[in-house]
Design a protein around this motif. Structure first.
Motif, PDB file in Angstrom:
ATOM      1  N   SER A   1       0.819  -1.205   0.000  1.00 35.55           N
ATOM      2  CA  SER A   1       0.000   0.000   0.000  1.00 35.55           C
ATOM      3  C   SER A   1       0.854   1.257   0.000  1.00 35.55           C
ATOM      4  O   SER A   1       0.378   2.334  -0.287  1.00 35.55           O
ATOM      5  CB  SER A   1      -0.941   0.001   1.204  1.00 35.55           C
ATOM      6  N   LYS A   2       2.114   1.125   0.352  1.00 33.94           N
ATOM      7  CA  LYS A   2       3.030   2.265   0.421  1.00 33.94           C
ATOM      8  C   LYS A   2       4.139   2.059  -0.598  1.00 33.94           C
ATOM      9  O   LYS A   2       4.329   0.957  -1.086  1.00 33.94           O
ATOM     10  CB  LYS A   2       3.631   2.344   1.824  1.00 33.94           C
TER      11      LYS A   2
ATOM     12  N   GLU B   1       0.330  -5.650   5.912  1.00 27.46           N
ATOM     13  CA  GLU B   1       1.609  -4.956   5.810  1.00 27.46           C
ATOM     14  C   GLU B   1       2.022  -4.402   7.171  1.00 27.46           C
ATOM     15  O   GLU B   1       3.166  -4.533   7.593  1.00 27.46           O
ATOM     16  CB  GLU B   1       1.487  -3.831   4.786  1.00 27.46           C
ATOM     17  N   SER B   2       1.086  -3.811   7.885  1.00 23.81           N
ATOM     18  CA  SER B   2       1.356  -3.239   9.202  1.00 23.81           C
ATOM     19  C   SER B   2       1.798  -4.310  10.199  1.00 23.81           C
ATOM     20  O   SER B   2       2.770  -4.130  10.936  1.00 23.81           O
ATOM     21  CB  SER B   2       0.110  -2.522   9.722  1.00 23.81           C
TER      22      SER B   2
ATOM     23  N   MET C   1      -7.745  -2.412  -0.023  1.00 20.18           N
ATOM     24  CA  MET C   1      -6.544  -1.787   0.538  1.00 20.18           C
ATOM     25  C   MET C   1      -6.489  -1.990   2.043  1.00 20.18           C
ATOM     26  O   MET C   1      -5.412  -2.067   2.617  1.00 20.18           O
ATOM     27  CB  MET C   1      -6.507  -0.295   0.198  1.00 20.18           C
ATOM     28  N   GLU C   2      -7.638  -2.109   2.690  1.00 22.09           N
ATOM     29  CA  GLU C   2      -7.682  -2.353   4.131  1.00 22.09           C
ATOM     30  C   GLU C   2      -6.960  -3.664   4.468  1.00 22.09           C
ATOM     31  O   GLU C   2      -6.182  -3.723   5.425  1.00 22.09           O
ATOM     32  CB  GLU C   2      -9.137  -2.425   4.596  1.00 22.09           C
TER      33      GLU C   2
ATOM     34  N   SER D   1      -3.156  -3.170   3.810  1.00 21.26           N
ATOM     35  CA  SER D   1      -2.559  -2.313   4.837  1.00 21.26           C
ATOM     36  C   SER D   1      -2.431  -3.028   6.178  1.00 21.26           C
ATOM     37  O   SER D   1      -1.415  -2.902   6.862  1.00 21.26           O
ATOM     38  CB  SER D   1      -3.379  -1.040   5.017  1.00 21.26           C
ATOM     39  N   LYS D   2      -3.479  -3.768   6.561  1.00 19.93           N
ATOM     40  CA  LYS D   2      -3.427  -4.488   7.846  1.00 19.93           C
ATOM     41  C   LYS D   2      -2.308  -5.517   7.854  1.00 19.93           C
ATOM     42  O   LYS D   2      -1.545  -5.609   8.810  1.00 19.93           O
ATOM     43  CB  LYS D   2      -4.754  -5.193   8.115  1.00 19.93           C
TER      44      LYS D   2
END
Length: 136
Positions: free
Chosen positions: A5-6, A67-68, A60-61, A64-65
Motif C-alpha cells: 500500500s506504500k 503490511e502493518s 486496501m484495508e 494495509s493491515k
C-alpha cells in the motif's frame, strides 16, 4: 503475489531507479476494471510472461493491515523475534492470523479471476481449467 500500500522500501530502490533498456521498456500494467483487460492480459502473457495488475479488487484495508502486522514483527530486534518463535504471530496471534486470512482470501479470488480471464483469452472450453487448481 504481494501488494504494497506504500512505496517500496529503500532496499527495493534499485527497481524504481533503474533505467529501461532498449530490450525491456517496462512491466505491462493491466487495469482489471477496463473492458479490454482480458486482451491486455493475454498479450502481456504472450509478450512478457508477467504483468502488474491495478484495480484488482483486493481491499486496501486488507493489504494495509497485513503490511502493518508484518512491519511490526520484522522491525523487532532479533532477540524479540526469537522470543516469539513459538508463536510467530506475536503477542496477539489472532490479530495477525485474521489479517493474513483476509488478505490470502482476497488474493486467491483475484488470482482465480485472472486465471479465468487467461482461459477465456486462450479460448479454452473450461473457463476454470486453471483456477480450479486453487480448490485442491
Amino acid at each position: 503475489m504481494v501488494f504494497m500500500s506504500k512505496p517500496a522500501p529503500e532496499q527495493f530502490s534499485f527497481i524504481r531507479n533503474s533505467k529501461p533498456t532498449p530490450f525491456f521498456s517496462g512491466i505491462p500494467l493491466i487495469d482489471l476494471s477496463k473492458p479490454d483487460s482480458m486482451h491486455q492480459l493475454v498479450k502481456a502473457c504472450e509478450e512478457f510472461g508477467f504483468f502488474k495488475v491495478i484495480n484488482h479488487g483486493v481491499p486496501m484495508e486488507f493489504i494495509s493491515k497485513l503490511e502493518s502486522e508484518a512491519v511490526d514483527f520484522f522491525s523487532l530486534p532479533l532477540s524479540e523475534k526469537e522470543k516469539r518463535f513459538s508463536s510467530v504471530f506475536g503477542d496477539n496471534p489472532e490479530k495477525f492470523r485474521c489479517a493474513l486470512n483476509d488478505y490470502v482470501s482476497a488474493v486467491k479470488r483475484m488470482a482465480c479471476e485472472i486465471l479465468e480471464m487467461m482461459a477465456d483469452g486462450l479460448k479454452l472450453q473450461q473457463r476454470n481449467v486453471f483456477s480450479k487448481l486453487f480448490d485442491g
